[in-house]
Motif scaffolding. Structure first.
Motif, PDB file in Angstrom:
ATOM      1  N   PHE A 260      24.867  49.678  48.608  1.00  0.00           N
ATOM      2  CA  PHE A 260      24.529  49.079  49.898  1.00  0.00           C
ATOM      3  C   PHE A 260      25.182  47.709  49.975  1.00  0.00           C
ATOM      4  O   PHE A 260      25.583  47.138  48.943  1.00  0.00           O
ATOM      5  CB  PHE A 260      23.009  48.989  50.084  1.00  0.00           C
ATOM      6  CG  PHE A 260      22.292  48.163  49.048  1.00  0.00           C
ATOM      7  CD1 PHE A 260      22.131  46.791  49.218  1.00  0.00           C
ATOM      8  CD2 PHE A 260      21.786  48.755  47.902  1.00  0.00           C
ATOM      9  CE1 PHE A 260      21.480  46.032  48.274  1.00  0.00           C
ATOM     10  CE2 PHE A 260      21.122  48.000  46.949  1.00  0.00           C
ATOM     11  CZ  PHE A 260      20.970  46.635  47.131  1.00  0.00           C
ATOM     12  N   PRO A 261      25.346  47.154  51.176  1.00  0.00           N
ATOM     13  CA  PRO A 261      26.079  45.893  51.327  1.00  0.00           C
ATOM     14  C   PRO A 261      25.469  44.764  50.500  1.00  0.00           C
ATOM     15  O   PRO A 261      24.257  44.560  50.500  1.00  0.00           O
ATOM     16  CB  PRO A 261      25.967  45.591  52.830  1.00  0.00           C
ATOM     17  CG  PRO A 261      25.760  46.923  53.464  1.00  0.00           C
ATOM     18  CD  PRO A 261      24.944  47.719  52.487  1.00  0.00           C
ATOM     19  N   GLY A 262      26.339  44.075  49.773  1.00  0.00           N
ATOM     20  CA  GLY A 262      25.892  42.916  49.006  1.00  0.00           C
ATOM     21  C   GLY A 262      25.419  43.208  47.604  1.00  0.00           C
ATOM     22  O   GLY A 262      25.161  42.282  46.834  1.00  0.00           O
ATOM     23  N   VAL A 263      25.293  44.480  47.215  1.00  0.00           N
ATOM     24  CA  VAL A 263      24.818  44.799  45.869  1.00  0.00           C
ATOM     25  C   VAL A 263      25.878  44.421  44.840  1.00  0.00           C
ATOM     26  O   VAL A 263      27.073  44.607  45.052  1.00  0.00           O
ATOM     27  CB  VAL A 263      24.449  46.289  45.752  1.00  0.00           C
ATOM     28  CG1 VAL A 263      25.673  47.183  45.928  1.00  0.00           C
ATOM     29  CG2 VAL A 263      23.783  46.576  44.412  1.00  0.00           C
ATOM     30  N   VAL A 264      25.421  43.866  43.720  1.00  0.00           N
ATOM     31  CA  VAL A 264      26.316  43.465  42.631  1.00  0.00           C
ATOM     32  C   VAL A 264      25.857  44.173  41.362  1.00  0.00           C
ATOM     33  O   VAL A 264      24.701  44.036  40.948  1.00  0.00           O
ATOM     34  CB  VAL A 264      26.295  41.939  42.428  1.00  0.00           C
ATOM     35  CG1 VAL A 264      27.156  41.556  41.226  1.00  0.00           C
ATOM     36  CG2 VAL A 264      26.783  41.219  43.678  1.00  0.00           C
ATOM     37  N   ASN A 265      26.752  44.936  40.755  1.00  0.00           N
ATOM     38  CA  ASN A 265      26.475  45.610  39.496  1.00  0.00           C
ATOM     39  C   ASN A 265      27.151  44.820  38.375  1.00  0.00           C
ATOM     40  O   ASN A 265      28.371  44.877  38.213  1.00  0.00           O
ATOM     41  CB  ASN A 265      27.000  47.044  39.519  1.00  0.00           C
ATOM     42  CG  ASN A 265      26.361  47.870  40.615  1.00  0.00           C
ATOM     43  OD1 ASN A 265      25.148  47.825  40.806  1.00  0.00           O
ATOM     44  ND2 ASN A 265      27.165  48.614  41.354  1.00  0.00           N
ATOM     45  N   PRO A 266      26.394  44.038  37.597  1.00  0.00           N
ATOM     46  CA  PRO A 266      27.003  43.110  36.642  1.00  0.00           C
ATOM     47  C   PRO A 266      27.807  43.754  35.529  1.00  0.00           C
ATOM     48  O   PRO A 266      28.617  43.078  34.892  1.00  0.00           O
ATOM     49  CB  PRO A 266      25.798  42.341  36.080  1.00  0.00           C
ATOM     50  CG  PRO A 266      24.611  43.192  36.380  1.00  0.00           C
ATOM     51  CD  PRO A 266      24.932  43.925  37.629  1.00  0.00           C
ATOM     52  N   LEU A 267      27.624  45.055  35.279  1.00  0.00           N
ATOM     53  CA  LEU A 267      28.384  45.709  34.207  1.00  0.00           C
ATOM     54  C   LEU A 267      29.726  46.256  34.680  1.00  0.00           C
ATOM     55  O   LEU A 267      30.530  46.676  33.851  1.00  0.00           O
ATOM     56  CB  LEU A 267      27.558  46.840  33.581  1.00  0.00           C
ATOM     57  CG  LEU A 267      26.451  46.408  32.612  1.00  0.00           C
ATOM     58  CD1 LEU A 267      25.709  47.627  32.080  1.00  0.00           C
ATOM     59  CD2 LEU A 267      27.009  45.596  31.465  1.00  0.00           C
ATOM     60  N   ASP A 268      29.968  46.260  35.973  1.00  0.00           N
ATOM     61  CA  ASP A 268      31.235  46.791  36.481  1.00  0.00           C
ATOM     62  C   ASP A 268      32.405  45.954  35.954  1.00  0.00           C
ATOM     63  O   ASP A 268      32.427  44.726  36.102  1.00  0.00           O
ATOM     64  CB  ASP A 268      31.252  46.777  38.005  1.00  0.00           C
ATOM     65  CG  ASP A 268      30.322  47.823  38.598  1.00  0.00           C
ATOM     66  OD1 ASP A 268      29.610  48.482  37.819  1.00  0.00           O
ATOM     67  OD2 ASP A 268      30.295  47.964  39.835  1.00  0.00           O
ATOM     68  N   GLY A 269      33.365  46.645  35.318  1.00  0.00           N
ATOM     69  CA  GLY A 269      34.555  45.964  34.813  1.00  0.00           C
ATOM     70  C   GLY A 269      34.403  45.346  33.444  1.00  0.00           C
ATOM     71  O   GLY A 269      35.348  44.722  32.948  1.00  0.00           O
ATOM     72  N   VAL A 270      33.238  45.509  32.799  1.00  0.00           N
ATOM     73  CA  VAL A 270      33.028  44.925  31.471  1.00  0.00           C
ATOM     74  C   VAL A 270      33.831  45.709  30.432  1.00  0.00           C
ATOM     75  O   VAL A 270      33.820  46.948  30.422  1.00  0.00           O
ATOM     76  CB  VAL A 270      31.531  44.919  31.109  1.00  0.00           C
ATOM     77  CG1 VAL A 270      31.328  44.552  29.646  1.00  0.00           C
ATOM     78  CG2 VAL A 270      30.782  43.951  31.999  1.00  0.00           C
ATOM     79  N   SER A 271      34.513  44.996  29.547  1.00  0.00           N
ATOM     80  CA  SER A 271      35.331  45.631  28.504  1.00  0.00           C
ATOM     81  C   SER A 271      35.001  44.984  27.167  1.00  0.00           C
ATOM     82  O   SER A 271      34.866  43.760  27.072  1.00  0.00           O
ATOM     83  CB  SER A 271      36.819  45.473  28.829  1.00  0.00           C
ATOM     84  OG  SER A 271      37.612  46.157  27.879  1.00  0.00           O
ATOM     85  N   ARG A 272      34.850  45.802  26.133  1.00  0.00           N
ATOM     86  CA  ARG A 272      34.543  45.313  24.796  1.00  0.00           C
ATOM     87  C   ARG A 272      35.493  45.959  23.785  1.00  0.00           C
ATOM     88  O   ARG A 272      35.764  47.158  23.855  1.00  0.00           O
ATOM     89  CB  ARG A 272      33.102  45.643  24.406  1.00  0.00           C
ATOM     90  CG  ARG A 272      32.050  44.956  25.281  1.00  0.00           C
ATOM     91  CD  ARG A 272      31.961  43.473  24.970  1.00  0.00           C
ATOM     92  NE  ARG A 272      30.882  42.834  25.720  1.00  0.00           N
ATOM     93  CZ  ARG A 272      31.034  42.231  26.890  1.00  0.00           C
ATOM     94  NH1 ARG A 272      32.239  42.204  27.455  1.00  0.00           N
ATOM     95  NH2 ARG A 272      30.009  41.663  27.499  1.00  0.00           N
ATOM     96  N   VAL A 273      35.988  45.146  22.854  1.00  0.00           N
ATOM     97  CA  VAL A 273      36.894  45.621  21.801  1.00  0.00           C
ATOM     98  C   VAL A 273      36.202  45.424  20.466  1.00  0.00           C
ATOM     99  O   VAL A 273      35.761  44.317  20.135  1.00  0.00           O
ATOM    100  CB  VAL A 273      38.232  44.859  21.829  1.00  0.00           C
ATOM    101  CG1 VAL A 273      39.124  45.318  20.683  1.00  0.00           C
ATOM    102  CG2 VAL A 273      38.938  45.058  23.166  1.00  0.00           C
ATOM    103  N   MET A 274      36.094  46.508  19.684  1.00  0.00           N
ATOM    104  CA  MET A 274      35.431  46.453  18.380  1.00  0.00           C
ATOM    105  C   MET A 274      36.463  46.227  17.289  1.00  0.00           C
ATOM    106  O   MET A 274      37.458  46.955  17.197  1.00  0.00           O
ATOM    107  CB  MET A 274      34.670  47.761  18.118  1.00  0.00           C
ATOM    108  CG  MET A 274      33.944  47.782  16.771  1.00  0.00           C
ATOM    109  SD  MET A 274      33.184  49.385  16.403  1.00  0.00           S
ATOM    110  CE  MET A 274      31.847  49.383  17.579  1.00  0.00           C
ATOM    111  N   ASN A 275      36.209  45.224  16.468  1.00  0.00           N
ATOM    112  CA  ASN A 275      37.085  44.929  15.336  1.00  0.00           C
ATOM    113  C   ASN A 275      36.459  45.304  14.000  1.00  0.00           C
ATOM    114  O   ASN A 275      37.076  45.125  12.954  1.00  0.00           O
ATOM    115  CB  ASN A 275      37.451  43.434  15.330  1.00  0.00           C
ATOM    116  CG  ASN A 275      38.254  43.033  16.560  1.00  0.00           C
ATOM    117  OD1 ASN A 275      39.170  43.743  16.968  1.00  0.00           O
ATOM    118  ND2 ASN A 275      37.886  41.913  17.175  1.00  0.00           N
ATOM    119  N   ALA A 276      35.208  45.804  14.034  1.00  0.00           N
ATOM    120  CA  ALA A 276      34.516  46.197  12.814  1.00  0.00           C
ATOM    121  C   ALA A 276      34.713  47.689  12.559  1.00  0.00           C
ATOM    122  O   ALA A 276      35.205  48.436  13.408  1.00  0.00           O
ATOM    123  CB  ALA A 276      33.031  45.862  12.937  1.00  0.00           C
TER     124      ALA A 276
END
Length: 389
Positions: A260-276
């Motif tokens: 719906f208008p104005g909704v923000v999904n904070p996880l959109d576009g999140v990227s994580r790189v694991m080095n372990a």
């Protein structure tokens, strides 16, 4: 009689004239000044500016919000997800969802699609048989008389012609498995090649989950999951010899319900790189129910959700620690609901505002003009008195 009638009419007319709030001044007595002209022009410009601004406000749809207790605490909720694992094969992982009510669904595939991703980041189109996930083990034909090396773990004359046999003889000896990526038998076995991910493929997971409107979690983890005596278990035996679980990932979108208008999904576009060598990503989300009410011809009510999130990563050695690597999304629901409502200025309020603008500017300009005029007269009188003295 006619004279009497004329006197009555004249008297009534005088009575009506006494109620006139807008007395007229003859043009012979009206005096125009330069200051009055400047004030009039400024007032007209100001009036026009306010008229345009008021008209824009009338045509603009504004969104207001309010906070209320959510009375719809029961029911279902839809979770939309779009995630890419850059270094885990689709056959290596499963998507499970469970909640505090005891509802659990393992290796969800009905509403979720998995697509293989090549090392170049491009989607790999599977054959129809692969897409169905038939589970049939495919192996390349072995040469006649072939006897695979057991690398010292087998008995004299014993052959290890496939990866499963090699695992069995190593377990029989109690030895640690070598790196199966470098073992000829495991490289030939298609299923083992997928489980070991020799081709360094990734996996694109996209779809939706219909869950109960209670706290729960969904996770992407290695191996096949099973429920045993109320415990959620992932079978990692197929990964013996695998050195690491690289759960580097990109979250294209995670949302709860419709947009719906104005909704923000904070996880959109999140990227994580694991080095372990292994680790677990945890995303903890507080989901807030939301209701959006549209206005006009598209009038409807959308029941959806917003959320906030915090994340944590913990690395470990999965050969030494009994921990499950993967990506875990925990969610809890707020008892409050945010209600958004589209609103626009009413027509009669718009007319009233315009009248107030015109009348107010006219009244203020009239006062300013009178003050300027009186000031000019007083100044002129003092100048004249000075000349006479």
């Amino acid at each position: 009689a006619m004279a009497t009638s004329a006197r009555v009419s004249s008297r009534e007319m005088r009575d009506i004239l006494s109620y006139d709030l807008f007395p007229k001044i003859s043009e012979d007595f009206a005096q125009r000044t330069a200051a009055g002209g400047v004030i009039s022009v400024v007032s007209l410009v100001f009036m026009l500016t306010l008229f345009v601004q008021t008209t824009i406000d009338y045509a603009t749809v504004k969104t207001t919000y309010d906070l209320k207790v959510d009375e719809q605490s029961n029911g279902a909720m839809r979770i939309n997800l779009d995630v890419t694992l850059s270094s885990m094969h689709c056959k290596q992982v499963s998507l499970d969802v469970m909640d505090v009510s005891g509802d659990a669904r393992l290796d969800v595939e009905a509403s979720v699609r998995k697509q293989r991703v090549g090392s170049n980041g491009q989607i790999i189109v599977d054959s129809a048989e692969d897409a169905r996930g038939s589970g049939v083990v495919k192996r390349e034909p072995l040469p006649e008389g072939y006897c695979g090396d057991c690398y010292g773990a087998g008995f004299e004359g014993e052959c290890c012609n496939d990866c499963q046999t090699l695992r069995r003889v190593y377990h029989r000896r109690g030895w640690q498995l070598p790196d199966l990526r470098n073992v000829e038998q495991c490289q030939r076995d298609v299923n083992d090649a997928e489980m070991m991910n020799f081709a360094r493929e990734g996996c694109h997971i996209k779809g939706y989950l219909n869950v109960n409107k209670v706290a729960g979690n969904f996770h992407i983890a290695p191996g096949k999951s099973v429920e045993s005596r109320g415990n959620h278990i992932h079978d990692l035996s197929a990964f013996d010899g695998l050195e690491s679980f690289n759960f580097s990932h990109t979250i294209h979108s995670i949302s709860f319900g419709d947009e719906f208008p104005g909704v923000v999904n904070p996880l959109d576009g999140v990227s994580r790189v694991m080095n372990a060598s292994a680790g677990v990503y945890q995303y903890r989300m507080n989901v807030v129910p939301a209701r959006y009410q549209y206005l006009g011809f598209n009038a409807r009510v959308v029941e959806s959700n917003e959320y906030t999130v915090s994340d944590h990563f913990r690395e470990f050695d999965w050969h030494k620690q009994p921990a499950l690597p993967g990506i875990f999304f925990f969610y809890d629901l707020s008892p409050l609901r945010v209600e958004y409502r589209e609103e626009r200025m009413g027509f009669f309020k718009y007319i009233a505002t315009l009248c107030a603008v015109v009348g107010g500017v006219f009244a203020v300009s009239n006062i300013v003009d009178g003050a300027v005029y009186q000031g000019q007269r007083a100044f002129k009188e003092k100048v004249d008195l000075g000349k006479q003295g």
